[in-house]
Write a protein that holds these residues in place. Sequence first.
Motif, PDB file in Angstrom:
ATOM      1  N   MET A   7       0.840  -1.209   0.000  1.00 57.05           N
ATOM      2  CA  MET A   7       0.000   0.000   0.000  1.00 57.05           C
ATOM      3  C   MET A   7       0.872   1.256   0.000  1.00 57.05           C
ATOM      4  O   MET A   7       0.558   2.244  -0.671  1.00 57.05           O
ATOM      5  CB  MET A   7      -0.943  -0.020   1.200  1.00 57.05           C
ATOM      6  N   ALA A  55       2.036   1.784  -3.451  1.00 61.79           N
ATOM      7  CA  ALA A  55       0.952   2.326  -4.280  1.00 61.79           C
ATOM      8  C   ALA A  55       0.811   3.830  -4.054  1.00 61.79           C
ATOM      9  O   ALA A  55       0.634   4.603  -5.001  1.00 61.79           O
ATOM     10  CB  ALA A  55      -0.355   1.603  -3.965  1.00 61.79           C
ATOM     11  N   GLU A  56       0.931   4.261  -2.795  1.00 58.74           N
ATOM     12  CA  GLU A  56       0.813   5.697  -2.511  1.00 58.74           C
ATOM     13  C   GLU A  56       1.924   6.488  -3.182  1.00 58.74           C
ATOM     14  O   GLU A  56       1.708   7.557  -3.750  1.00 58.74           O
ATOM     15  CB  GLU A  56       0.849   5.944  -0.990  1.00 58.74           C
ATOM     16  N   LYS A  74       1.344   6.625  -6.914  1.00 60.95           N
ATOM     17  CA  LYS A  74       0.243   7.525  -7.225  1.00 60.95           C
ATOM     18  C   LYS A  74       0.695   8.984  -7.161  1.00 60.95           C
ATOM     19  O   LYS A  74       0.300   9.806  -7.990  1.00 60.95           O
ATOM     20  CB  LYS A  74      -0.910   7.274  -6.238  1.00 60.95           C
ATOM     21  N   ARG A  75       1.555   9.296  -6.182  1.00 59.78           N
ATOM     22  CA  ARG A  75       2.057  10.681  -6.071  1.00 59.78           C
ATOM     23  C   ARG A  75       2.761  11.098  -7.364  1.00 59.78           C
ATOM     24  O   ARG A  75       2.585  12.201  -7.858  1.00 59.78           O
ATOM     25  CB  ARG A  75       3.019  10.814  -4.889  1.00 59.78           C
ATOM     26  N   ASP A  89       0.130  11.524 -10.086  1.00 58.30           N
ATOM     27  CA  ASP A  89      -0.694  12.725  -9.892  1.00 58.30           C
ATOM     28  C   ASP A  89       0.059  13.990 -10.296  1.00 58.30           C
ATOM     29  O   ASP A  89      -0.539  15.006 -10.605  1.00 58.30           O
ATOM     30  CB  ASP A  89      -1.153  12.825  -8.425  1.00 58.30           C
ATOM     31  N   ALA A  97      -3.844  -2.579  -5.202  1.00 60.34           N
ATOM     32  CA  ALA A  97      -3.604  -1.484  -4.246  1.00 60.34           C
ATOM     33  C   ALA A  97      -3.716  -0.135  -4.950  1.00 60.34           C
ATOM     34  O   ALA A  97      -4.293   0.812  -4.410  1.00 60.34           O
ATOM     35  CB  ALA A  97      -2.228  -1.639  -3.608  1.00 60.34           C
ATOM     36  N   LEU A  98      -3.187  -0.048  -6.173  1.00 57.97           N
ATOM     37  CA  LEU A  98      -3.273   1.214  -6.926  1.00 57.97           C
ATOM     38  C   LEU A  98      -4.730   1.552  -7.226  1.00 57.97           C
ATOM     39  O   LEU A  98      -5.170   2.681  -7.038  1.00 57.97           O
ATOM     40  CB  LEU A  98      -2.452   1.102  -8.219  1.00 57.97           C
ATOM     41  N   HIS A 126      -6.546   2.918  -4.491  1.00 60.04           N
ATOM     42  CA  HIS A 126      -6.225   4.329  -4.257  1.00 60.04           C
ATOM     43  C   HIS A 126      -6.756   5.227  -5.373  1.00 60.04           C
ATOM     44  O   HIS A 126      -6.347   6.377  -5.505  1.00 60.04           O
ATOM     45  CB  HIS A 126      -4.704   4.514  -4.169  1.00 60.04           C
ATOM     46  N   CYS A 171      -6.206   4.855  -8.593  1.00 53.64           N
ATOM     47  CA  CYS A 171      -5.214   5.056  -9.646  1.00 53.64           C
ATOM     48  C   CYS A 171      -5.340   3.900 -10.652  1.00 53.64           C
ATOM     49  O   CYS A 171      -5.065   2.748 -10.310  1.00 53.64           O
ATOM     50  CB  CYS A 171      -3.835   5.071  -8.996  1.00 53.64           C
TER      51      CYS A 171
END
Length: 409
Positions: A20, A23-24, A27-28, A31, A84-85, A88, A90
């Motif tokens: 996780m 994944a965060e 994603k950053r 984004d 996990a993505l 989130h 994504c």
Amino acid sequence: MALIVQKYGGTSVGTIERIMAVAERVKRWRDQGDHVVVVVSAMSGETDRLIGLARQLQERPEPRELDVLLSTGEQVTIALLSMALQAHGCPARSYTGAQVHILTDSAHNKARIRDIDAARVRADLDAGRVVVVAGFQGIDEHGDITTLGRGGSDTSAVAIAAALKADECQIYTDVDGVYTTDPRVEPKARKLDRITFEEMLEMASLGSKVLQIRSVEFAGKYRVPLRVLSSFEEGEGTLITFEENAVEDAQISGIAFSRDEAKLTVLGVPDQPGVAYQILGPIADANIEVDMIIQNVAAQEAATDFTFTVHRNDYARALEILKATADNLGARQVLGDPQIAKISLVGVGMRSHAGIASRMFSSLAEEGINIRMISTSEIKISVVVDEKYLELGVRALHDAFGLDQEPVV
Ligand code: ADP
Ligand code: ASP
Ligand code: MG
């Protein structure tokens, strides 16, 4: 907008919480507007566990079947990371090596990548997805699954970065960069902000497992900007640079070591043309790589001694072959020692600084460490010592060359 390839090693995807966190992070980047391809390893310990299962059935499992088994580790993590993505918010898609056509040769368990068809990956990126690719695996021309050797996900990542002409390949691991030596052995090891590609190549080939050697070779061949960083904390990591002048003016940049060595000696072989070939030919025919070689000058009786090192996994077979050769040559005796280790000093600064070898030898002598073999090249010096002195030797050399201090420019 940049195209980034990120590789996460076993510890970085070792638990659901870690997945996780990955994944965060991914994603950053996305984004921010970047295209991201993620390459993952199996969860930490998984590849070893699978090898253990196979060994319960066969001492030497058939390499093809082993690859079918080992490749499952990475198939688990690509699916979990994609989930996990998606959790989130994504969009992401997972692919095995075969699905994105990571074509390799057929050398099971140590295959080399020949070609990657990046079209599918590009289409997903253009559609706004993160692409998650299984590291360590490919497919050969017969459609059989192959794996790239231990630590091979690094190579998958760099090869994908090369195929996509990525702006950077980021290797996320459990240390925050490349250190002067393995921080697990020398806690005073210092993180390097930059290391030259050449030095990294030597460090990797001499045993620093932070990057698989082939990944560094790929980065050099295709000029892939490569960075090693931590998946546990923020930071700039270590940049592998192609500009030699951009690095610190140190004599020595790092110390690499390897426990995976074994030494074989044949005593009393005739000192005449063709003997080295007669000894090493059958070893090469058995696909065993030889590392260091020493042949002594003959004393009066025109007989000499011949010593070489091989990977410890190949020791038993090499010893068997050497005994047969020794009989044919009428040699006096064959000796073997699988309890040795190699310690190497690496640095482009060696080119312009004299006296490094003697300082190395004197600091090992002060610790009472006997040097069994020596080999040098332009930017490295390696010694073979008894394995029990490995840690002591690494720490003594780290001190002797002041590697815990920033070099004075
Ligand atoms: P991953 O599973 O992420 O691929 P590895 O275990 O393969 O991670 O590589 C990271 C490890 O490499 C570190 O934990 C460290 O112990 C080891 N290592 C060896 N030499 C070095 C070095 N010079 N700098 C940093 N780490 C090193
Ligand atoms: N899972 C494989 C290994 O443990 C590949 C990798 O992690 O790079 O060697
Ligand atoms: Mg690794």
